[in-house]
Design a protein around this motif. Sequence first.
Motif, short mmCIF file in Angstrom:
data_model
loop_
_atom_site.label_atom_id
_atom_site.label_comp_id
_atom_site.label_asym_id
_atom_site.label_seq_id
_atom_site.Cartn_x
_atom_site.Cartn_y
_atom_site.Cartn_z
N UNK A 45 10.46 -12.42 3.96
CA UNK A 45 10.51 -11.36 2.95
C UNK A 45 10.44 -9.97 3.57
N UNK A 46 9.52 -9.79 4.52
CA UNK A 46 9.33 -8.48 5.15
C UNK A 46 10.09 -8.34 6.45
N UNK A 47 10.72 -9.41 6.93
CA UNK A 47 11.45 -9.39 8.20
C UNK A 47 10.53 -8.90 9.33
N UNK A 48 9.36 -9.49 9.40
CA UNK A 48 8.36 -9.09 10.38
C UNK A 48 7.51 -10.30 10.74
N UNK A 49 6.76 -10.14 11.83
CA UNK A 49 5.79 -11.16 12.24
C UNK A 49 4.42 -10.76 11.70
N UNK A 50 3.76 -11.69 11.03
CA UNK A 50 2.46 -11.41 10.39
C UNK A 50 1.36 -12.02 11.25
N UNK A 51 0.36 -11.20 11.57
CA UNK A 51 -0.82 -11.66 12.29
C UNK A 51 -1.99 -11.80 11.33
N UNK A 52 -2.69 -12.90 11.41
CA UNK A 52 -3.86 -13.11 10.56
C UNK A 52 -5.05 -12.34 11.11
N UNK A 53 -5.05 -11.04 10.84
CA UNK A 53 -6.11 -10.15 11.30
C UNK A 53 -6.48 -9.21 10.17
N UNK A 54 -7.78 -8.96 10.00
CA UNK A 54 -8.24 -8.16 8.88
C UNK A 54 -8.00 -6.66 9.06
N UNK A 55 -7.90 -6.19 10.29
CA UNK A 55 -7.68 -4.76 10.53
C UNK A 55 -6.26 -4.38 10.15
N UNK A 56 -6.08 -3.37 9.29
CA UNK A 56 -4.72 -2.95 8.92
C UNK A 56 -3.99 -2.37 10.13
N UNK A 57 -2.86 -2.93 10.47
CA UNK A 57 -2.09 -2.47 11.62
C UNK A 57 -0.63 -2.84 11.44
N UNK A 58 0.23 -2.01 12.01
CA UNK A 58 1.67 -2.28 12.02
C UNK A 58 2.25 -1.61 13.25
N UNK A 59 3.08 -2.33 13.98
CA UNK A 59 3.72 -1.77 15.17
C UNK A 59 4.99 -2.54 15.44
N UNK A 103 -3.89 -4.36 2.05
CA UNK A 103 -4.30 -2.98 1.77
C UNK A 103 -3.19 -2.15 1.15
N UNK A 104 -1.96 -2.31 1.63
CA UNK A 104 -0.87 -1.43 1.24
C UNK A 104 -0.12 -1.98 0.03
N UNK A 105 0.36 -1.05 -0.77
CA UNK A 105 1.24 -1.42 -1.87
C UNK A 105 2.63 -1.73 -1.33
N UNK A 106 3.50 -2.37 -2.10
CA UNK A 106 4.85 -2.64 -1.62
C UNK A 106 5.60 -1.39 -1.17
N UNK A 107 5.46 -0.28 -1.91
CA UNK A 107 6.14 0.96 -1.53
C UNK A 107 5.59 1.50 -0.21
N UNK A 108 4.28 1.45 -0.05
CA UNK A 108 3.68 1.91 1.20
C UNK A 108 4.12 1.05 2.38
N UNK A 109 4.13 -0.26 2.17
CA UNK A 109 4.51 -1.16 3.25
C UNK A 109 5.97 -0.97 3.63
N UNK A 110 6.83 -0.75 2.66
CA UNK A 110 8.25 -0.52 2.96
C UNK A 110 8.43 0.74 3.79
N UNK A 111 7.67 1.80 3.48
CA UNK A 111 7.78 3.04 4.25
C UNK A 111 7.28 2.83 5.67
N UNK A 140 9.53 7.65 -0.71
CA UNK A 140 8.77 8.83 -1.17
C UNK A 140 7.75 9.28 -0.14
N UNK A 141 7.55 10.59 -0.12
CA UNK A 141 6.59 11.16 0.83
C UNK A 141 5.18 10.63 0.57
N UNK A 142 4.82 10.47 -0.70
CA UNK A 142 3.47 10.01 -1.03
C UNK A 142 3.19 8.62 -0.47
N UNK A 143 4.21 7.77 -0.45
CA UNK A 143 4.02 6.41 0.04
C UNK A 143 3.69 6.40 1.53
N UNK A 144 4.47 7.16 2.33
CA UNK A 144 4.23 7.16 3.77
C UNK A 144 2.93 7.88 4.11
#
Length: 234
Positions: free
Chosen positions: A66-80, A98-106, A163-167
């Motif tokens: 769905x997100x075209x990403x690798x998901x790590x089972x870790x509680x700390x919010x991180x993306x790289x 933690x993030x909403x769908x709009x925030x995660x997409x940004x 949207x700017x608010x999301x990022x």
Amino acid sequence: MSGLLRFCGLTFDARIPGPVGVPAIAVPALVALLPLVCFGHELLRARRVRARHRGVLDMVGRRSAHWHATVLDHDTPAAYCLPGRRPRIVVSAGALRLLSPAQLESVLEHERAHIAGRHHLALAATEAFARAFRWLPLAREAKAQTALLLEMAADDRALRRHPREALVSALYAMAAGHAPGGAFSVGGPDAVARLRRMLDARRRPHPALRGLVVAAALAVPLLPPLLGCAPGMG
């Protein structure tokens, strides 16, 4: 170069003696080759680091179609992201919660910008420049400033599609996140400067003004040859 000097009215009839001519050629050649060698070494080093990290991700991560990403089972919010020939975007389970769908997409768009722009090559170039000329303050400063500018460039691409608010809100929530070696993270130590820039309501400069600045930057290196050619052209 010889033709240009003759056009400018400058001729050099005297020959440089052989023993002096060799260092005159060798020294500039070495100065030019040193950053290139360091650049190649930096590319190989970063590639090995990313390859090792991909191996770890294959063992502990899970792919999200769905997100075209690798998901790590870790509680700390991180993306790289891991750029290169086999790019990969990594997001933690904590970020998904933690993030909403709009925030995660940004956030994901920010990481895609790093991959599409091949930002790892520019960062490797400044790393090589800093390694080759470590005694120069400019080399050390260029390394830090280039990393910040690459993050801002990725922010700009994400803002064109989301949207700017999301990022801004996503960056604020993940500002403390860090990335492994050879990766680009949406958070990090420059998050505060990036937040201030995105929250600044000042209007962007007109495209004509930006064009003039670019033209001036390209013209400045040509001024010395043109000034030197002025007597010959007259």
